[in-house]
Design an enzyme around this catalytic site. Sequence first.
Site: not given
Ligand code: NAP
Length: 435
Positions: A106, A130, A137, A206
Amino acid sequence: MTDYRRLRVALLGAGAVGSQVASLLLKHGDELADRAGASLELAGIAVRDLDAPRDVELPRELFTTDAESLITGADIVIELMGGIEPARSHILLGLGSGADVVTANKALLATHGPEVFEAADRVGASVYYEAAAAGAIPIIRPLRDSLAGDRVVRIMGIVNGTTNYILDRMDSEGADFADVLADAQRLGYAEADPTADVEGYDAAQKAAILASLAFHTAVPLDAVHREGITSITAAMIEEAAAAGFVIKLLAVCERLSGDDSESISVRVYPALVPRSHPLASVHGANNAVFVEAEAAGSLMFYGAGAGGVQTASAVLGDVVSAARRHIAGGVGVGESTRANLPIVSIGHVTTRYQITLEVADEPGVLATIAGILSDGGVSVATLVQTVAQTEEGATAHLIIGTHRAPDSALSAAVDRLADSGVVERVVSVLRVEGE
Ligand code: NAP
Protein backbone atom coordinates in the site's frame (compact mmCIF):
# COMPACT_ATOMS: atom_id res chain seq x y z
CA MET A 1 -3.04 -34.53 -14.50
CA THR A 2 -3.73 -31.91 -17.17
CA ASP A 3 -0.63 -30.78 -19.03
CA TYR A 4 -0.81 -27.07 -18.38
CA ARG A 5 1.47 -24.38 -19.71
CA ARG A 6 4.07 -23.58 -17.05
CA LEU A 7 4.30 -20.04 -15.67
CA ARG A 8 7.34 -18.99 -13.67
CA VAL A 9 6.50 -17.14 -10.47
CA ALA A 10 9.09 -14.96 -8.75
CA LEU A 11 8.39 -14.20 -5.10
CA LEU A 12 10.06 -11.15 -3.59
CA GLY A 13 10.03 -11.39 0.21
CA ALA A 14 9.39 -14.26 2.62
CA GLY A 15 8.22 -12.39 5.70
CA ALA A 16 4.82 -12.62 7.40
CA VAL A 17 2.92 -12.70 4.09
CA GLY A 18 5.53 -13.96 1.61
CA SER A 19 6.39 -17.11 3.56
CA GLN A 20 2.69 -18.06 3.69
CA VAL A 21 2.25 -17.35 -0.02
CA ALA A 22 5.19 -19.62 -0.82
CA SER A 23 3.91 -22.35 1.45
CA LEU A 24 0.36 -22.29 0.01
CA LEU A 25 1.64 -22.09 -3.55
CA LEU A 26 3.74 -25.21 -2.98
CA LYS A 27 1.04 -27.03 -1.02
CA HIS A 28 -1.94 -26.30 -3.30
CA GLY A 29 -0.06 -26.04 -6.60
CA ASP A 30 -2.22 -28.63 -8.41
CA GLU A 31 -5.51 -27.06 -7.34
CA LEU A 32 -4.29 -23.58 -8.24
CA ALA A 33 -3.18 -24.89 -11.63
CA ASP A 34 -6.73 -26.16 -12.31
CA ARG A 35 -8.18 -22.79 -11.35
CA ALA A 36 -5.62 -20.74 -13.24
CA GLY A 37 -5.39 -22.96 -16.31
CA ALA A 38 -1.62 -22.85 -15.91
CA SER A 39 0.92 -24.59 -13.77
CA LEU A 40 2.46 -22.12 -11.32
CA GLU A 41 6.12 -22.87 -10.76
CA LEU A 42 7.66 -21.06 -7.82
CA ALA A 43 10.95 -20.18 -9.51
CA GLY A 44 12.57 -18.61 -6.47
CA ILE A 45 12.20 -16.39 -3.42
CA ALA A 46 14.28 -13.23 -3.10
CA VAL A 47 15.18 -12.15 0.44
CA ARG A 48 17.84 -10.08 2.19
CA ASP A 49 19.15 -12.74 4.53
CA LEU A 50 19.31 -16.37 3.36
CA ASP A 51 19.68 -17.58 6.95
CA ALA A 52 16.86 -15.60 8.56
CA PRO A 53 14.29 -17.76 10.38
CA ARG A 54 11.01 -18.21 8.46
CA ASP A 55 7.45 -18.60 9.79
CA VAL A 56 7.04 -21.83 7.79
CA GLU A 57 9.49 -24.38 6.46
CA LEU A 58 10.40 -23.73 2.83
CA PRO A 59 12.92 -25.45 0.51
CA ARG A 60 16.25 -23.73 1.04
CA GLU A 61 17.23 -24.04 -2.62
CA LEU A 62 14.43 -21.63 -3.59
CA PHE A 63 16.01 -18.72 -1.73
CA THR A 64 18.23 -16.17 -3.40
CA THR A 65 19.53 -12.66 -2.76
CA ASP A 66 19.66 -11.96 -6.51
CA ALA A 67 16.19 -10.50 -7.02
CA GLU A 68 16.97 -9.03 -10.46
CA SER A 69 17.87 -12.37 -12.10
CA LEU A 70 14.77 -13.96 -10.60
CA ILE A 71 12.52 -11.17 -11.88
CA THR A 72 13.80 -11.08 -15.45
CA GLY A 73 12.98 -14.75 -16.01
CA ALA A 74 9.48 -14.58 -14.50
CA ASP A 75 5.95 -14.51 -15.95
CA ILE A 76 4.45 -13.32 -12.66
CA VAL A 77 6.28 -11.27 -10.02
CA ILE A 78 4.83 -11.23 -6.49
CA GLU A 79 6.24 -8.30 -4.55
CA LEU A 80 5.92 -8.79 -0.78
CA MET A 81 8.98 -6.92 0.44
CA GLY A 82 7.18 -3.75 1.44
CA GLY A 83 8.61 -0.21 1.49
CA ILE A 84 9.39 1.93 -1.53
CA GLU A 85 12.87 0.83 -2.67
CA PRO A 86 13.88 -1.63 -3.98
CA ALA A 87 10.21 -2.74 -4.29
CA ARG A 88 9.45 0.01 -6.82
CA SER A 89 12.47 -0.75 -9.04
CA HIS A 90 11.78 -4.48 -8.88
CA ILE A 91 8.14 -4.01 -9.92
CA LEU A 92 9.16 -1.74 -12.80
CA LEU A 93 11.80 -4.27 -13.87
CA GLY A 94 9.18 -7.06 -13.78
CA LEU A 95 6.70 -5.09 -15.88
CA GLY A 96 9.47 -4.08 -18.29
CA SER A 97 10.42 -7.74 -18.73
CA GLY A 98 6.85 -8.74 -19.63
CA ALA A 99 5.65 -10.07 -16.28
CA ASP A 100 2.34 -9.33 -14.58
CA VAL A 101 2.78 -8.06 -11.04
CA VAL A 102 1.00 -8.90 -7.80
CA THR A 103 1.73 -6.69 -4.79
CA ALA A 104 0.33 -5.97 -1.33
CA ASN A 105 2.39 -2.81 -0.99
CA LYS A 106 0.00 0.00 0.00
CA ALA A 107 2.84 2.40 0.81
CA LEU A 108 4.22 2.05 -2.71
CA LEU A 109 0.86 2.22 -4.51
CA ALA A 110 -0.30 5.23 -2.49
CA THR A 111 2.85 7.16 -3.37
CA HIS A 112 3.98 5.76 -6.76
CA GLY A 113 0.74 4.19 -8.04
CA PRO A 114 0.50 6.27 -11.25
CA GLU A 115 4.11 5.48 -12.19
CA VAL A 116 3.55 1.74 -11.67
CA PHE A 117 0.22 1.68 -13.55
CA GLU A 118 1.67 3.71 -16.44
CA ALA A 119 4.56 1.25 -16.71
CA ALA A 120 2.04 -1.61 -16.85
CA ASP A 121 -0.04 0.20 -19.50
CA ARG A 122 3.03 0.78 -21.66
CA VAL A 123 3.60 -2.96 -22.01
CA GLY A 124 -0.04 -4.12 -21.73
CA ALA A 125 0.59 -5.93 -18.43
CA SER A 126 -1.52 -5.87 -15.27
CA VAL A 127 -0.87 -4.99 -11.64
CA TYR A 128 -2.98 -6.79 -9.05
CA TYR A 129 -3.16 -5.50 -5.47
CA GLU A 130 -6.15 -7.05 -3.69
CA ALA A 131 -4.19 -7.32 -0.42
CA ALA A 132 -3.09 -3.66 -0.38
CA ALA A 133 -6.24 -2.05 1.04
CA ALA A 134 -7.82 -4.39 3.57
CA GLY A 135 -5.72 -7.56 3.85
CA ALA A 136 -7.84 -10.65 3.21
CA ILE A 137 -11.06 -8.71 2.52
CA PRO A 138 -11.96 -8.68 -1.17
CA ILE A 139 -12.54 -4.99 -1.87
CA ILE A 140 -10.30 -4.06 -4.81
CA ARG A 141 -11.99 -6.46 -7.25
CA PRO A 142 -15.52 -5.46 -6.12
CA LEU A 143 -14.65 -1.79 -6.68
CA ARG A 144 -12.76 -2.34 -9.91
CA ASP A 145 -14.99 -5.00 -11.51
CA SER A 146 -18.26 -5.76 -9.70
CA LEU A 147 -19.19 -2.10 -9.21
CA ALA A 148 -17.74 -0.87 -12.52
CA GLY A 149 -21.28 -0.36 -13.83
CA ASP A 150 -22.41 1.63 -10.80
CA ARG A 151 -21.49 4.98 -9.25
CA VAL A 152 -19.93 4.82 -5.81
CA VAL A 153 -21.18 7.62 -3.59
CA ARG A 154 -19.29 6.94 -0.37
CA ILE A 155 -16.89 4.48 1.22
CA MET A 156 -16.44 4.33 4.97
CA GLY A 157 -13.72 1.90 5.99
CA ILE A 158 -12.25 0.57 9.18
CA VAL A 159 -9.01 -0.29 7.43
CA ASN A 160 -6.51 -0.38 10.29
CA GLY A 161 -6.74 -3.30 12.68
CA THR A 162 -4.42 -1.86 15.34
CA THR A 163 -6.47 1.28 15.90
CA ASN A 164 -9.74 -0.64 15.83
CA TYR A 165 -8.35 -3.02 18.44
CA ILE A 166 -7.31 -0.09 20.66
CA LEU A 167 -10.58 1.86 20.30
CA ASP A 168 -12.67 -1.29 20.76
CA ARG A 169 -10.91 -2.17 24.02
CA MET A 170 -11.20 1.43 25.24
CA ASP A 171 -14.93 1.19 24.47
CA SER A 172 -15.54 -2.16 26.13
CA GLU A 173 -13.26 -1.71 29.17
CA GLY A 174 -13.26 2.05 29.76
CA ALA A 175 -9.45 1.85 29.53
CA ASP A 176 -7.06 4.69 28.62
CA PHE A 177 -5.36 4.95 25.23
CA ALA A 178 -1.79 4.57 26.59
CA ASP A 179 -2.64 1.46 28.62
CA VAL A 180 -4.37 -0.31 25.74
CA LEU A 181 -1.59 0.66 23.32
CA ALA A 182 1.03 -0.83 25.66
CA ASP A 183 -1.03 -4.00 25.92
CA ALA A 184 -1.52 -4.12 22.14
CA GLN A 185 2.26 -3.85 21.68
CA ARG A 186 2.83 -6.67 24.17
CA LEU A 187 0.30 -8.89 22.37
CA GLY A 188 1.70 -8.11 18.90
CA TYR A 189 -1.32 -6.11 17.66
CA ALA A 190 0.77 -2.91 17.53
CA GLU A 191 4.34 -2.26 16.36
CA ALA A 192 7.05 -1.06 18.75
CA ASP A 193 6.78 2.24 16.82
CA PRO A 194 3.00 2.56 16.43
CA THR A 195 3.07 5.91 14.56
CA ALA A 196 1.96 4.57 11.17
CA ASP A 197 -1.14 3.05 12.73
CA VAL A 198 -2.18 5.41 15.54
CA GLU A 199 -1.49 8.60 13.57
CA GLY A 200 -3.57 7.32 10.63
CA TYR A 201 -0.79 7.10 8.01
CA ASP A 202 -1.55 3.45 7.16
CA ALA A 203 -5.28 4.18 6.86
CA ALA A 204 -4.55 7.24 4.69
CA GLN A 205 -2.57 5.09 2.22
CA LYS A 206 -5.47 2.66 1.98
CA ALA A 207 -7.97 5.54 1.63
CA ALA A 208 -5.97 6.90 -1.32
CA ILE A 209 -6.05 3.48 -3.02
CA LEU A 210 -9.79 2.94 -2.39
CA ALA A 211 -10.77 6.46 -3.48
CA SER A 212 -8.71 6.23 -6.68
CA LEU A 213 -10.59 3.08 -7.65
CA ALA A 214 -14.02 4.16 -6.50
CA PHE A 215 -13.99 7.55 -8.20
CA HIS A 216 -11.80 6.77 -11.24
CA THR A 217 -9.47 9.54 -10.17
CA ALA A 218 -5.78 9.42 -9.22
CA VAL A 219 -5.73 10.40 -5.53
CA PRO A 220 -2.28 11.42 -4.28
CA LEU A 221 -1.51 10.65 -0.66
CA ASP A 222 -1.07 14.32 0.24
CA ALA A 223 -4.68 14.99 -0.82
CA VAL A 224 -5.90 12.72 1.99
CA HIS A 225 -6.78 14.61 5.18
CA ARG A 226 -5.40 12.64 8.13
CA GLU A 227 -5.94 12.67 11.88
CA GLY A 228 -4.98 9.87 14.28
CA ILE A 229 -6.43 8.56 17.52
CA THR A 230 -3.79 9.63 20.07
CA SER A 231 -6.01 12.38 21.49
CA ILE A 232 -8.98 10.05 22.11
CA THR A 233 -9.53 9.64 25.86
CA ALA A 234 -11.56 7.24 27.97
CA ALA A 235 -13.84 10.18 28.83
CA MET A 236 -14.53 10.87 25.13
CA ILE A 237 -15.40 7.21 24.56
CA GLU A 238 -17.72 7.24 27.58
CA GLU A 239 -19.43 10.42 26.42
CA ALA A 240 -19.84 8.96 22.93
CA ALA A 241 -21.40 5.82 24.40
CA ALA A 242 -23.83 7.87 26.48
CA ALA A 243 -24.97 9.63 23.30
CA GLY A 244 -25.40 6.32 21.42
CA PHE A 245 -22.13 6.42 19.47
CA VAL A 246 -18.90 4.47 19.23
CA ILE A 247 -15.62 6.11 18.15
CA LYS A 248 -13.96 4.48 15.11
CA LEU A 249 -10.97 5.52 13.03
CA LEU A 250 -12.59 5.83 9.61
CA ALA A 251 -11.25 6.21 6.10
CA VAL A 252 -13.99 8.17 4.36
CA CYS A 253 -14.02 8.57 0.57
CA GLU A 254 -16.96 10.65 -0.59
CA ARG A 255 -18.41 11.98 -3.83
CA LEU A 256 -19.65 15.56 -3.35
CA SER A 257 -22.25 16.78 -5.81
CA GLY A 258 -22.58 20.49 -6.56
CA ASP A 259 -25.18 22.11 -8.86
CA ASP A 260 -23.44 21.09 -12.06
CA SER A 261 -20.13 19.69 -10.90
CA GLU A 262 -18.74 16.90 -8.78
CA SER A 263 -15.71 16.62 -6.54
CA ILE A 264 -14.41 14.12 -4.02
CA SER A 265 -13.17 14.19 -0.46
CA VAL A 266 -10.78 11.63 1.04
CA ARG A 267 -10.15 11.77 4.77
CA VAL A 268 -9.09 9.72 7.78
CA TYR A 269 -10.13 10.65 11.31
CA PRO A 270 -11.68 9.27 14.45
CA ALA A 271 -15.44 9.78 14.12
CA LEU A 272 -18.60 9.14 16.09
CA VAL A 273 -20.51 6.28 14.48
CA PRO A 274 -24.06 5.45 15.62
CA ARG A 275 -24.13 2.16 17.54
CA SER A 276 -26.81 0.93 15.11
CA HIS A 277 -24.47 1.29 12.09
CA PRO A 278 -22.89 -1.99 10.81
CA LEU A 279 -19.41 -0.49 11.26
CA ALA A 280 -20.07 -0.06 15.00
CA SER A 281 -20.08 -3.81 15.45
CA VAL A 282 -16.64 -4.34 13.93
CA HIS A 283 -14.66 -5.49 16.94
CA GLY A 284 -11.06 -6.29 17.78
CA ALA A 285 -8.48 -6.04 15.00
CA ASN A 286 -11.04 -6.78 12.27
CA ASN A 287 -11.55 -4.50 9.30
CA ALA A 288 -14.66 -3.61 7.32
CA VAL A 289 -15.43 -1.48 4.31
CA PHE A 290 -18.92 -0.05 3.94
CA VAL A 291 -19.67 1.01 0.38
CA GLU A 292 -22.67 3.07 -0.74
CA ALA A 293 -23.37 3.02 -4.47
CA GLU A 294 -26.15 4.72 -6.41
CA ALA A 295 -27.77 1.57 -7.76
CA ALA A 296 -26.46 -1.19 -5.48
CA GLY A 297 -27.23 0.66 -2.26
CA SER A 298 -25.20 -0.26 0.84
CA LEU A 299 -22.67 -3.11 0.81
CA MET A 300 -20.45 -4.23 3.65
CA PHE A 301 -17.18 -6.14 3.28
CA TYR A 302 -15.86 -7.56 6.54
CA GLY A 303 -12.96 -9.71 7.75
CA ALA A 304 -9.28 -9.90 8.61
CA GLY A 305 -7.47 -6.77 7.48
CA ALA A 306 -4.03 -8.24 8.16
CA GLY A 307 -2.22 -11.41 9.18
CA GLY A 308 0.28 -13.40 7.15
CA VAL A 309 -1.85 -16.34 6.07
CA GLN A 310 -5.06 -14.29 5.73
CA THR A 311 -3.34 -11.76 3.49
CA ALA A 312 -1.76 -14.62 1.52
CA SER A 313 -5.28 -15.65 0.48
CA ALA A 314 -5.82 -12.32 -1.30
CA VAL A 315 -2.35 -12.47 -2.86
CA LEU A 316 -2.93 -15.97 -4.25
CA GLY A 317 -6.30 -14.91 -5.67
CA ASP A 318 -4.38 -12.24 -7.57
CA VAL A 319 -1.79 -14.78 -8.71
CA VAL A 320 -4.58 -16.93 -10.21
CA SER A 321 -6.02 -13.84 -11.97
CA ALA A 322 -2.59 -12.89 -13.27
CA ALA A 323 -2.03 -16.44 -14.56
CA ARG A 324 -5.41 -16.49 -16.33
CA ARG A 325 -4.61 -13.16 -18.00
CA HIS A 326 -1.18 -14.34 -18.99
CA ILE A 327 -2.64 -17.45 -20.58
CA ALA A 328 -5.49 -15.57 -22.30
CA GLY A 329 -3.03 -13.00 -23.65
CA GLY A 330 -4.06 -9.57 -24.87
CA VAL A 331 -3.66 -6.27 -23.15
CA GLY A 332 -4.17 -6.01 -19.37
CA VAL A 333 -6.95 -3.80 -18.05
CA GLY A 334 -5.34 -0.61 -16.77
CA GLU A 335 -6.46 1.65 -13.95
CA SER A 336 -9.39 3.90 -14.77
CA THR A 337 -8.62 7.48 -13.77
CA ARG A 338 -10.53 9.17 -16.56
CA ALA A 339 -13.08 10.90 -14.32
CA ASN A 340 -10.23 12.96 -12.86
CA LEU A 341 -12.50 14.63 -10.30
CA PRO A 342 -11.16 17.55 -8.24
CA ILE A 343 -10.27 16.61 -4.66
CA VAL A 344 -11.49 19.14 -2.11
CA SER A 345 -9.73 20.01 1.15
CA ILE A 346 -11.23 19.14 4.53
CA GLY A 347 -12.62 22.68 4.93
CA HIS A 348 -15.23 21.98 2.24
CA VAL A 349 -16.49 18.79 3.89
CA THR A 350 -19.88 18.98 5.58
CA THR A 351 -20.73 16.78 8.57
CA ARG A 352 -22.43 16.95 11.94
CA TYR A 353 -20.21 17.55 14.97
CA GLN A 354 -20.21 16.92 18.66
CA ILE A 355 -18.37 19.63 20.59
CA THR A 356 -17.60 19.16 24.27
CA LEU A 357 -16.71 22.25 26.30
CA GLU A 358 -15.96 23.12 29.90
CA VAL A 359 -17.42 26.51 30.72
CA ALA A 360 -18.00 28.63 33.81
CA ASP A 361 -21.45 27.98 35.28
CA GLU A 362 -22.59 31.58 35.02
CA PRO A 363 -25.61 33.35 33.57
CA GLY A 364 -25.31 34.33 29.90
CA VAL A 365 -22.67 31.75 29.02
CA LEU A 366 -24.99 29.54 27.01
CA ALA A 367 -26.33 32.50 25.06
CA THR A 368 -22.78 33.66 24.24
CA ILE A 369 -21.80 30.20 23.00
CA ALA A 370 -24.95 29.76 20.91
CA GLY A 371 -24.36 33.25 19.46
CA ILE A 372 -20.76 32.50 18.45
CA LEU A 373 -21.77 29.25 16.77
CA SER A 374 -24.72 30.79 14.98
CA ASP A 375 -22.66 33.81 13.79
CA GLY A 376 -20.16 31.29 12.40
CA GLY A 377 -22.84 29.46 10.42
CA VAL A 378 -23.06 26.47 12.79
CA SER A 379 -26.50 25.71 14.17
CA VAL A 380 -27.05 23.80 17.39
CA ALA A 381 -29.18 20.63 17.24
CA THR A 382 -28.78 19.29 20.79
CA LEU A 383 -27.26 20.51 24.02
CA VAL A 384 -26.61 18.56 27.20
CA GLN A 385 -25.30 20.35 30.28
CA THR A 386 -23.94 18.84 33.48
CA VAL A 387 -22.51 20.87 36.38
CA ALA A 388 -19.58 19.77 38.55
CA GLN A 389 -18.82 21.52 41.85
CA THR A 390 -15.04 22.02 42.31
CA GLU A 391 -13.00 23.96 44.89
CA GLU A 392 -12.66 26.81 42.37
CA GLY A 393 -16.43 27.01 41.83
CA ALA A 394 -18.95 25.39 39.54
CA THR A 395 -17.84 24.18 36.08
CA ALA A 396 -20.43 23.27 33.49
CA HIS A 397 -19.75 20.53 31.00
CA LEU A 398 -21.53 21.18 27.69
CA ILE A 399 -22.01 18.61 24.95
CA ILE A 400 -23.24 20.36 21.83
CA GLY A 401 -24.50 18.41 18.83
CA THR A 402 -24.58 20.54 15.68
CA HIS A 403 -26.49 20.33 12.44
CA ARG A 404 -24.39 19.71 9.34
CA ALA A 405 -21.84 22.46 8.78
CA PRO A 406 -18.75 22.94 6.62
CA ASP A 407 -15.54 21.95 8.42
CA SER A 408 -14.02 25.40 7.81
CA ALA A 409 -16.99 27.12 9.51
CA LEU A 410 -16.91 24.71 12.42
CA SER A 411 -13.19 25.04 13.13
CA ALA A 412 -13.33 28.86 12.88
CA ALA A 413 -16.29 28.89 15.30
CA VAL A 414 -14.46 26.57 17.73
CA ASP A 415 -11.41 28.89 17.63
CA ARG A 416 -13.68 31.83 18.50
CA LEU A 417 -15.26 29.81 21.32
CA ALA A 418 -11.80 29.03 22.73
CA ASP A 419 -10.93 32.77 22.72
CA SER A 420 -14.32 33.95 23.95
CA GLY A 421 -13.50 34.15 27.65
CA VAL A 422 -16.51 32.00 28.59
CA VAL A 423 -15.01 28.67 27.54
CA GLU A 424 -12.50 27.24 30.02
CA ARG A 425 -11.51 24.30 27.83
CA VAL A 426 -12.46 22.81 24.46
CA VAL A 427 -12.49 19.17 25.55
CA SER A 428 -13.14 17.59 22.16
CA VAL A 429 -14.55 18.16 18.69
CA LEU A 430 -15.61 15.02 16.86
CA ARG A 431 -17.32 14.54 13.53
CA VAL A 432 -20.34 12.27 13.18
CA GLU A 433 -20.35 9.79 10.27
CA GLY A 434 -22.76 7.10 9.16
CA GLU A 435 -26.10 8.66 10.12
P1 NAP B 1 7.90 -8.52 6.38
O1 NAP B 1 7.45 -9.56 7.33
O2 NAP B 1 8.70 -7.37 6.89
O3 NAP B 1 8.76 -9.27 5.24
C1 NAP B 1 9.46 -8.57 4.26
C2 NAP B 1 10.25 -9.58 3.43
O4 NAP B 1 10.88 -8.87 2.36
C3 NAP B 1 11.36 -10.29 4.19
O5 NAP B 1 11.43 -11.64 3.83
C4 NAP B 1 12.64 -9.57 3.75
O6 NAP B 1 13.78 -10.39 3.68
C5 NAP B 1 12.27 -9.16 2.34
N1 NAP B 1 12.98 -7.94 1.97
C6 NAP B 1 12.85 -6.70 2.49
N2 NAP B 1 13.69 -5.84 1.90
C7 NAP B 1 14.38 -6.56 0.98
C8 NAP B 1 15.39 -6.25 0.05
N3 NAP B 1 15.91 -5.02 -0.03
N4 NAP B 1 15.86 -7.24 -0.76
C9 NAP B 1 15.37 -8.50 -0.65
N5 NAP B 1 14.40 -8.85 0.21
C10 NAP B 1 13.92 -7.90 1.02
O7 NAP B 1 6.67 -7.90 5.59
P2 NAP B 1 5.17 -8.46 5.50
O8 NAP B 1 4.45 -8.17 6.77
O9 NAP B 1 5.18 -9.82 4.96
O10 NAP B 1 4.54 -7.46 4.42
C11 NAP B 1 4.85 -7.55 3.05
C12 NAP B 1 3.97 -6.57 2.28
O11 NAP B 1 2.61 -6.94 2.47
C13 NAP B 1 4.09 -5.12 2.72
O12 NAP B 1 3.96 -4.28 1.61
C14 NAP B 1 2.91 -4.93 3.65
O13 NAP B 1 2.45 -3.59 3.71
C15 NAP B 1 1.88 -5.81 2.97
N6 NAP B 1 0.83 -6.31 3.85
C16 NAP B 1 1.16 -6.98 4.98
C17 NAP B 1 0.13 -7.45 5.79
C18 NAP B 1 0.46 -8.21 7.05
O14 NAP B 1 -0.48 -8.62 7.76
N7 NAP B 1 1.71 -8.44 7.39
C19 NAP B 1 -1.22 -7.23 5.44
C20 NAP B 1 -1.52 -6.57 4.25
C21 NAP B 1 -0.48 -6.11 3.45
P3 NAP B 1 14.50 -11.01 5.00
O15 NAP B 1 13.45 -11.94 5.56
O16 NAP B 1 15.69 -11.73 4.51
O17 NAP B 1 14.78 -9.85 5.89
